[in-house]
Design a protein around this motif. Structure first.
Motif, PDB file in Angstrom:
ATOM      1  N   ASP A   1       0.826  -1.210   0.000  1.00  9.07           N
ATOM      2  CA  ASP A   1       0.000   0.000   0.000  1.00  9.07           C
ATOM      3  C   ASP A   1       0.860   1.259   0.000  1.00  9.07           C
ATOM      4  N   GLU A   2       1.980   1.236   0.714  1.00 10.85           N
ATOM      5  CA  GLU A   2       2.867   2.397   0.719  1.00 10.85           C
ATOM      6  C   GLU A   2       3.468   2.630  -0.660  1.00 10.85           C
TER       7      GLU A   2
ATOM      8  N   PHE B   1       3.065  -6.914 -16.983  1.00 14.46           N
ATOM      9  CA  PHE B   1       2.714  -5.532 -17.259  1.00 14.46           C
ATOM     10  C   PHE B   1       3.210  -4.644 -16.124  1.00 14.46           C
ATOM     11  N   VAL B   2       3.866  -3.533 -16.495  1.00 18.14           N
ATOM     12  CA  VAL B   2       4.314  -2.552 -15.521  1.00 18.14           C
ATOM     13  C   VAL B   2       3.890  -1.167 -16.011  1.00 18.14           C
ATOM     14  N   THR B   3       3.563  -0.292 -15.066  1.00 13.13           N
ATOM     15  CA  THR B   3       3.230   1.090 -15.391  1.00 13.13           C
ATOM     16  C   THR B   3       4.494   1.924 -15.312  1.00 13.13           C
TER      17      THR B   3
ATOM     18  N   ALA C   1       3.354   5.862  -5.661  1.00 17.36           N
ATOM     19  CA  ALA C   1       3.215   5.946  -7.124  1.00 17.36           C
ATOM     20  C   ALA C   1       2.033   6.831  -7.506  1.00 17.36           C
ATOM     21  N   LEU C   2       0.910   6.683  -6.813  1.00 16.87           N
ATOM     22  CA  LEU C   2      -0.259   7.495  -7.131  1.00 16.87           C
ATOM     23  C   LEU C   2      -0.014   8.967  -6.817  1.00 16.87           C
ATOM     24  N   GLN C   3       0.703   9.251  -5.742  1.00 21.07           N
ATOM     25  CA  GLN C   3       1.021  10.642  -5.425  1.00 21.07           C
ATOM     26  C   GLN C   3       1.856  11.280  -6.525  1.00 21.07           C
ATOM     27  N   ARG C   4       2.830  10.529  -7.038  1.00 19.29           N
ATOM     28  CA  ARG C   4       3.674  11.075  -8.102  1.00 19.29           C
ATOM     29  C   ARG C   4       2.863  11.281  -9.382  1.00 19.29           C
TER      30      ARG C   4
END
Length: 239
Positions: free
Chosen positions: A52-53, A119-121, A58-61
């Motif tokens: 989760d961290e 798959f990677v973002t 990643a979502l914050q960036r």
């Protein structure tokens, strides 16, 4: 007589030693059983927290990138911002950032790619320069400096909303930037949406000329915000 009494009282008998060893074995067996049940749950809890961290970071960036999207046309002839959004990828322009970035703009691409059959973002970038008229983004843009933000089994998808707050799976050839972009994280195996999914607001929707006191977008034929829908929906320029 004292010597005989001491011989009878000193040490343990064989039966006492066997009983003590048996009790110690039972205690150790019980501790091992409890540890075997508790340790996997502990490890799963630690893995969940670390996951989760990492997803949250990643979502914050990604949200910070999207919030800084600029209304920049592909060239002088274009009236639309350089922005291409689909369900699994997004391309936009923002102010260049980074330790080695000088003044100017970057074209940023966020999307999936394959890495070792997974798959990677990935976030990648290239320096912004006006594109030739009639050329596509894939033909002209060569992205570099890839940074992996999210790995399997988690997948990131995008959705876009304008001033009407209606979510769409794509945002292409629009007269303005979206107002909000939804970031949804799913477990690829179960398709379960994670609670860390979020919405990123986009601060700018119209050109900077439209926000000036003396600016008049409709009087400038080459201004990207001169079209009616963009100008009418985006007066003020910032949410």
């Amino acid at each position: 007589m004292m010597a005989a009494w001491r011989e009878r009282e000193a040490g343990f008998t064989l039966i006492e030693a066997i009983v003590a060893l048996a009790l110690m074995g039972l205690v150790l067996s019980a501790l091992a059983s409890i540890t075997a049940q508790w340790l996997p749950n502990w490890n799963r809890g630690i893995d969940r927290i670390q996951r989760d961290e990492a997803i949250g970071a990643a979502l914050q960036r990604i949200a910070a990138d999207l919030a800084a999207a600029e209304y920049v046309p592909a060239n002088r002839e274009s009236r639309r911002p350089l922005f291409d959004g689909s369900e699994l990828s997004i391309t936009f322009v923002r102010t260049a950032i980074g330790p080695n970035a000088g003044p100017g703009l970057d074209v940023v691409h966020l999307g999936e790619t394959s890495d070792r059959r997974e798959f990677v973002t990935v976030r990648s970038r290239t320096r912004f320069a006006p594109l030739p008229t009639g050329s596509s983004l894939t033909e002209q843009l060569r992205f570099r400096d890839p940074v992996v933000l999210l790995r399997a089994p988690f997948r990131l998808s995008f959705a876009y909303a304008g001033p009407d707050r209606v979510w769409k799976s794509t945002w292409r050839e629009a007269e303005q930037l979206p107002v909000m972009i939804k970031l949804t994280i799913r477990d690829a195996a179960s398709q379960r949406v994670l609670s860390v999914s979020t919405i990123a607001p986009v601060h700018t929707q119209v050109p900077s000329d439209c926000t000036r006191p003396d600016g008049n977008c409709t009087d400038k034929p080459n201004n990207p915000g001169s079209s009616g829908p963009a100008n009418a929906a985006g007066q003020g320029g910032r949410l």
